[in-house]
Design an enzyme around this catalytic site. Structure first.
Site, PDB file in Angstrom:
ATOM      1  N   LYS A   1       0.840  -1.191   0.000  1.00  0.00           N
ATOM      2  CA  LYS A   1       0.000   0.000   0.000  1.00  0.00           C
ATOM      3  C   LYS A   1       0.876   1.242   0.000  1.00  0.00           C
ATOM      4  O   LYS A   1       1.507   1.584   0.999  1.00  0.00           O
ATOM      5  CB  LYS A   1      -0.930   0.050   1.217  1.00  0.00           C
TER       6      LYS A   1
ATOM      7  N   SER B   1       1.587   5.436  -0.151  1.00  0.00           N
ATOM      8  CA  SER B   1       0.935   6.586   0.471  1.00  0.00           C
ATOM      9  C   SER B   1      -0.048   7.216  -0.502  1.00  0.00           C
ATOM     10  O   SER B   1       0.191   7.268  -1.713  1.00  0.00           O
ATOM     11  CB  SER B   1       1.991   7.626   0.869  1.00  0.00           C
TER      12      SER B   1
ATOM     13  N   GLU C   1       9.291   1.284  11.144  1.00  0.00           N
ATOM     14  CA  GLU C   1      10.317   2.316  10.983  1.00  0.00           C
ATOM     15  C   GLU C   1       9.605   3.639  11.151  1.00  0.00           C
ATOM     16  O   GLU C   1       8.843   4.041  10.284  1.00  0.00           O
ATOM     17  CB  GLU C   1      11.000   2.183   9.625  1.00  0.00           C
TER      18      GLU C   1
ATOM     19  N   CYS D   1      12.791  11.052   8.301  1.00  0.00           N
ATOM     20  CA  CYS D   1      12.814  10.596   9.690  1.00  0.00           C
ATOM     21  C   CYS D   1      14.215  10.712  10.258  1.00  0.00           C
ATOM     22  O   CYS D   1      14.400  10.829  11.471  1.00  0.00           O
ATOM     23  CB  CYS D   1      12.307   9.165   9.787  1.00  0.00           C
TER      24      CYS D   1
ATOM     25  N   GLU E   1       9.240  15.967  16.397  1.00  0.00           N
ATOM     26  CA  GLU E   1       9.624  15.809  14.995  1.00  0.00           C
ATOM     27  C   GLU E   1       8.793  16.757  14.136  1.00  0.00           C
ATOM     28  O   GLU E   1       7.564  16.675  14.112  1.00  0.00           O
ATOM     29  CB  GLU E   1       9.405  14.367  14.538  1.00  0.00           C
TER      30      GLU E   1
ATOM     31  N   TRP F   1      19.144  -0.499   8.578  1.00  0.00           N
ATOM     32  CA  TRP F   1      18.407   0.747   8.799  1.00  0.00           C
ATOM     33  C   TRP F   1      17.300   0.473   9.806  1.00  0.00           C
ATOM     34  O   TRP F   1      16.509  -0.443   9.643  1.00  0.00           O
ATOM     35  CB  TRP F   1      17.809   1.270   7.499  1.00  0.00           C
TER      36      TRP F   1
END
Length: 476
Positions: free
Chosen positions: A174, A176, A248, A282, A379, A445
């Protein structure tokens, strides 16, 4: 675009209730629209993946590697088309869009090589007890759902899709709703390569589609990259099914500059860490910790460098930074500028949304930001840098680690022994020393604390989609 979903090897029209407008952020205008997949279509995609799993997991590692290499090759053949779409829909300058594509290609090529090198599924396990033998089998987890974000489409999907297929999993991807078009290239490539129907399925949609996928009881694992707020919902859905997840999530990363560092070189690393992809990362190093002995030299140079950045339409030449990708993100960053004014923060550069066509903001630097400021701890996901001074190595480590996030960090220091020592003490998943944020597919990562669960890339990315089975036999 009417056929924006790839289910069971077929292109189908969306039957959901949501209409997705695909925007060009440099203009602030839509250039395409599509209908979201319905809940029923998500169910069809998961069922198609389940039906394909029985055959796909038995395909040899060499054959799976050939498919992965085909993805890498065909991404390269579509280079100009995909770069143009990344620039138009994401607002990335050309040099950034080129690196994104190269990253996706390298990911598929790496996992193709790694798949060919996989040891036999059956490996003998030495046992201390006599009279028994044991062997290890590495098997695919099964059907996996992949939910990817808008800031690095094509890239984050490659990080998930390539190792999942390499392991023998079947997937439902899926994208965005902000950037739904570019990942459709994976479906087109699957068609071209003759990938068995149902091995890869793509469903576009908004929250309803994502919720239908993350809560579907036909999944064996879900991998999500995105915000902490949505990640917590994904984790809640997974907990109801007792299903493994890879998450993540966000970051509020530090870049630590010691006073023995060359200030001009440090400025380059700082600017890259906060303005790449207009700060919508991020991993953005948005907390600058600068040692007192270099601060008065470095900060004016950093101010000048940020003010010199050329902000504009990525389709124009010589643009350093493009717009924010969505109006929602533009409004969010603008709200932090308002908060900074309310808090009385000292703004050395930027601090405003730009009054022009499109969703542009200025690269921004606030100095001497108190630790209780929202801008220091939250953030922002934009080109907004907050700076504080420190005196000692111990203070720098303590302040860098004083965060609910733990994704990445950067250390700028001429004393390499000290740089390595600080890197070892930072509570994050990846540290760069005297470098831009160079991400290599061979390294992992992922982060610690609130930055997520699990790792992507490298052999760790493959193991995330493998299940370990042991078979023990009595010889008596």
């Amino acid at each position: 675009m009417n056929t924006s979903h790839y289910i069971g090897g077929r292109w189908v029209e969306g039957q959901g209730s949501d209409c997705i407008n695909v925007n060009e952020p440099a203009l602030g205008l839509p250039f395409a629209e599509l209908m979201a997949a319905s809940v029923a279509q998500v169910d069809q995609a998961v069922n198609a993946a389940r039906q394909a799993l029985t055959t796909w997991k038995r395909v040899s590692s060499q054959a799976r590697a050939a498919y992965l290499r085909g993805f890498a090759e065909q991404l390269g053949q579509r280079r100009e088309e995909l770069i143009a779409l990344q620039m138009r829909n994401n607002g990335k300058p050309r040099h950034e869009a080129e690196i994104d594509l190269d990253d996706a290609i390298a990911t598929f090529a790496y996992y193709a090589d790694l798949t060919e090198q996989l040891p036999s599924k059956n490996r003998e396990v030495p046992l201390a007890a006599p009279g028994f033998t044991a062997r290890t089998r590495l098997e695919p987890v099964g059907v996996v759902g992949l939910i990817v974000p808008w800031n690095f489409p094509l890239v984050t999907s490659a990080w998930k899709l390539a190792p999942a297929l390499a392991a023998g999993c079947t997937v439902v991807l899926k994208p965005s709703e902000v950037t739904p078009l570019i990942e459709l290239a994976y479906g087109q490539i699957a068609d071209s390569l003759g990938l068995p129907a149902g091995v890869l399925n793509i469903v576009n949609g908004k929250a309803e589609t994502g919720a239908a996928l993350s809560s579907h009881n036909g999944l064996d694992k879900l991998s999500f990259t995105g915000s902490n707020s949505v990640g917590s919902l994904v984790m809640r859905s997974a907990s109801a099914q007792c299903r493994p997840v890879t998450l993540e999530l966000g970051g509020k990363s530090a870049i630590v500059v010691f006073d023995d560092c060359d200030p001009d070189q440090a400025v380059q690393w700082i600017v890259a860490g906060i303005t790449w992809n207009a700060g919508q990362m991020c991993s953005a190093t948005s907390r600058l910790l600068v040692q007192e002995g270099i601060a008065d030299t470095l900060l004016p140079r950093l101010q000048a460098a940020l003010q010199k950045l050329r902000v504009g339409n990525p389709l124009a030449e010589d643009v350093d930074m493009g717009p924010l990708t969505s109006q929602a993100q533009w409004l969010k960053v603008a709200s932090y500028f308002a908060t900074a004014r309310e808090e009385g923060l000292h703004c050395l550069a930027g601090g405003q949304a730009l009054d022009r066509e499109g969703w542009f903001v200025s690269p921004t630097l606030y100095t001497d930001v108190p630790k209780d400021s929202r801008l220091w701890s939250e953030e922002i996901f934009g080109p907004v840098l907050c700076a504080r001074r420190f005196a000692t190595e111990e203070q720098a480590i303590a302040e860098a680690n004083d965060s609910r996030f733990g994704l990445v960090a950067t250390v700028c220091c001429a004393d390499l022994a000290r740089a390595e020592r600080v890197a070892d003490a930072l509570e994050v998943g990846h540290v760069w020393i005297n470098s831009i944020q160079a991400v290599f597919v061979e390294t992992s990562w992922g982060g610690t604390k609130g930055s997520g669960i699990g790792r992507e890339l490298g052999p760790w990315g493959l193991s995330a989609y493998q299940s370990v089975k042991h078979v023990t036999r009595c010889l008596g």
